[in-house]
Design an enzyme around this catalytic site. Structure first.
Site, mmCIF file in Angstrom:
data_model
loop_
_atom_site.group_PDB
_atom_site.id
_atom_site.type_symbol
_atom_site.label_atom_id
_atom_site.label_comp_id
_atom_site.label_asym_id
_atom_site.label_seq_id
_atom_site.Cartn_x
_atom_site.Cartn_y
_atom_site.Cartn_z
ATOM 1 N N ASP A 104 0.854 -1.173 0.000
ATOM 2 C CA ASP A 104 0.000 0.000 0.000
ATOM 3 C C ASP A 104 0.897 1.232 0.000
ATOM 4 O O ASP A 104 1.800 1.340 0.838
ATOM 5 C CB ASP A 104 -0.894 -0.008 1.248
ATOM 6 N N ASP A 206 -2.990 4.625 -2.422
ATOM 7 C CA ASP A 206 -4.053 5.212 -1.613
ATOM 8 C C ASP A 206 -4.484 6.580 -2.156
ATOM 9 O O ASP A 206 -3.622 7.440 -2.403
ATOM 10 C CB ASP A 206 -3.505 5.371 -0.182
ATOM 11 N N GLU A 263 -6.263 3.872 -6.018
ATOM 12 C CA GLU A 263 -7.569 4.117 -5.412
ATOM 13 C C GLU A 263 -8.035 5.508 -5.845
ATOM 14 O O GLU A 263 -7.305 6.483 -5.667
ATOM 15 C CB GLU A 263 -7.482 4.040 -3.886
ATOM 16 N N HIS A 339 -11.264 -2.952 3.131
ATOM 17 C CA HIS A 339 -11.254 -2.567 4.551
ATOM 18 C C HIS A 339 -12.062 -1.302 4.841
ATOM 19 O O HIS A 339 -12.175 -0.903 5.997
ATOM 20 C CB HIS A 339 -9.814 -2.374 5.015
ATOM 21 N N ASP A 340 -12.584 -0.638 3.799
ATOM 22 C CA ASP A 340 -13.362 0.582 3.994
ATOM 23 C C ASP A 340 -14.857 0.369 3.774
ATOM 24 O O ASP A 340 -15.633 1.310 3.916
ATOM 25 C CB ASP A 340 -12.912 1.668 2.995
#
Ligand code: GLC
Ligand code: CA
Length: 570
Positions: A104, A206, A263, A339-340
């Protein structure tokens, strides 16, 4: 050691990616926090599932204001997760099993405890000051603009030492980096090379479409008078975004064999095409959010918390637009969970009686599409949302800040706010991985950092691997199919029956091979009739979540609750 490159770069189009959220995956030493040796101990599990790539959420040093998405040292491992030696062992273990690792990359912002920010905030002439984004603080303390931060409150935080505000799109412990400063970009490229030289195989980037900010940081459109305004729309398509990404590609990515996914909240089709274009773009694929936003009321200042049921026709329209738009020149990432996001089986399936059937149906729908499927830890078990009765049991900063604002500032009823949290909180995805039916789901021998979902006694990996009909074995078969059938990788997508509100059916075509996917998104029986223009002589069932009679023609059939079938027509 970490030098085996298991897969040539071109093969990534057949890959399935598995996301690990390390804090919640597996705890090796009983401190209640997942860690790198824990991941290493479960690599055979990933190998058995058949995934090719792991996306590992951040493991860098961090004060954990946002569970590692606030980084204070990009070249060190978070103490709770282990050491660099543990990291090297984990990476070698992945490569030995033919699994590649995507790290990440969180470089829209750092932690406020990063040494760059510690320097930057000291004085206006500090050499690091221009690494971040500042505005003068007027005598009346009025804010530079009306932007609301992702985790509530203003994006502007005072810095008394310099008499300024700094910009943070997320929490105040996540100051945004100033990408206009070429030194910042060189720092980022250097840290990317550090990890690539260690042997990692790529990055999930990210909120990467937020790195270029618009000149002057003008006010956002007013949606709720008298409030701060949603601000993502102001920064997700900045003037220099593509330029920065192309520079990163030329200076870093082009020199390694990498797999990259950005993302990109609020990404438009145009942005998806620009960024993933194989000739002129910069990244292999994007996480776009259009489908994730379909069950929130658009234009409502409460964002994702303004709940609205999903209309299947909206999902069809959205997915189909992206499938068509990136055909041949770009590439889609395919996801229902991370995870969000809440757990898909609770969100768009049924986590009661039809938990297993609907988890398999959603998987069939997603894995039949063109693009790279992502499986988030526990999705392959049909893990569900959690419904903690007390706010004290939640950990996520977004959830806790929203609760505080709603209950303390706006005096909303706590039970109503909790009900929304049960539907949309990020913690739904972050409860510990459910390995077996023992205490804490076998995640830890100690006290877990967040409570395990009580249904771990039924929903767990040990049970799923023993049961040939489990969600887990279904995922394993779906993942294997992608390696066997070129039509799954290359076939052109076409939606059938766009107006049908209950059944999502589509075909993928490659030469004279047609793949048909039919999914009943409801807990009721539905009649399905194939449009007459889909011609075929033979049907071969590839996978289904119910027993399908060989004589049962897909030309016209009755689908059982959440039934899904994937077939090849010839
Ligand atoms: C991304 C991450 C999310 C994090 C945010 C800020 O959206 O996925 O978990 O809170 O960026 O880094
Ligand atoms: Ca641990």
């Amino acid at each position: 050691m970490a030098d085996a490159r298991p897969m040539p770069a071109a093969d990534w189009k057949q890959s399935v990616v598995y996301q690990i959220y390390p804090r919640s995956f597996c705890d090796s030493n009983g401190d209640g926090v997942g860690d790198l040796p824990g991941i290493t101990s479960r690599l055979d599990y990933l190998k058995a599932l058949g995934v090719d790539v792991v996306w590992l959420s951040p493991v860098y040093r961090s004060p954990n204001d946002d569970n590692g998405y606030d980084i204070s040292d990009y070249r060190a491992i978070m103490d709770e997760f282990g050491t660099m030696a543990d990291f090297d062992t984990m990476l070698a273990g992945m490569h030995a099993r033919g699994i590649r690792l995507m790290m990440d990359l969180v470089v829209n912002h750092t932690s406020d405890e990063h040494p760059w920010f510690q320097q930057a905030r000291q004085s206006r002439d500090n050499p690091y000051h221009d690494y971040y984004i500042w505005r003068d603080m007027p005598a009346d303390s009025s804010l530079p603009n009306n932007w609301e931060a992702a985790f509530s409150g203003s994006v502007w935080e005072p810095n008394p030492a310099t008499g300024e505000y700094y910009l943070h799109m997320f929490s105040k412990k996540q100051p945004d980096l100033n990408w206009e400063n070429p030194k910042v970009r060189q720092e980022v490229y250097a840290l990317m090379r550090f990890w690539l030289d260690k042997g990692v195989d790529g990055f999930r980037m990210d909120v990467i479409n937020m790195i270029s900010k618009p000149a002057g940081l003008p006010d956002a459109p007013v949606i709720r008078a008298g409030h701060l305004q949603p601000s993502f729309g102001m920064v997700t398509n900045g003037p220099r975004l593509l330029e920065f990404l192309r520079e990163m590609k030329a200076q870093v990515l082009d020199h390694y064999e990498t797999l990259t996914v950005g993302e990109a909240p609020l990404a438009t089709i145009q942005q998806g095409q620009d960024i993933t274009n194989v000739y002129t773009g910069a990244l292999n694929m994007l996480f776009q959010f259009e489908h994730m936003d379909l069950d929130a009321i658009p234009g409502d200042g409460r964002g994702k918390w303004a709940l609205k049921p999903l209309a299947l026709t909206d999902l069809k329209a959205s997915m189909s637009r992206w499938q068509d738009a990136l055909w041949q020149t770009g590439w889609n990432s395919l996801y229902l969970s991370n995870h969000d996001q809440p757990r898909p089986v609770s969100r768009w399936g049924d986590d009661g009686v039809y938990r297993v059937a609907s988890a398999k149906m959603l998987a069939t729908f997603l894995h039949g599409l063109q693009g790279t499927p992502y499986v988030y830890q526990g999705e392959e078990l049909g893990m569900t949302n959690v419904r903690f009765a007390r706010i004290e049991d939640y950990r996520d900063i977004e959830t806790l800040n929203m609760y505080r604002e709603a209950v303390q500032d706006r005096h909303e009823a706590p039970a109503e706010v909790l009900a929304r949290i049960h539907v949309k909180s990020r913690d739904n995805a972050r409860t510990p991985m459910q390995w077996d039916a023992t205490a804490h789901g076998g995640f830890t021998t100690g006290t877990p950092w967040m409570q395990t979902n009580p249904n771990h006694t039924e929903v767990n990996a040990a049970q799923a691997r023993d049961d040939a009909d489990s969600v887990w074995h279904y995922y394993r078969r779906l993942i294997a199919l992608r390696k066997q059938l070129p039509v799954l990788v290359e076939g052109r997508y076409a939606l059938l029956q766009p107006e049908d509100p209950n059944v999502y059916a589509y075909i993928r075509t490659l030469g004279d091979e047609v793949l048909l996917v039919v999914c009943n998104f409801t807990p009721r029986e539905q009649v399905f009739v194939l449009p007459p223009n889909v011609a075929f002589e033979q049907q071969q069932l590839l996978i289904a979540n119910y027993v399908v009679n060989a004589a049962d023609s897909v030309r016209a059939c009755t689908l059982r609750p959440f039934e899904a079938r994937m077939l090849v027509l010839r």
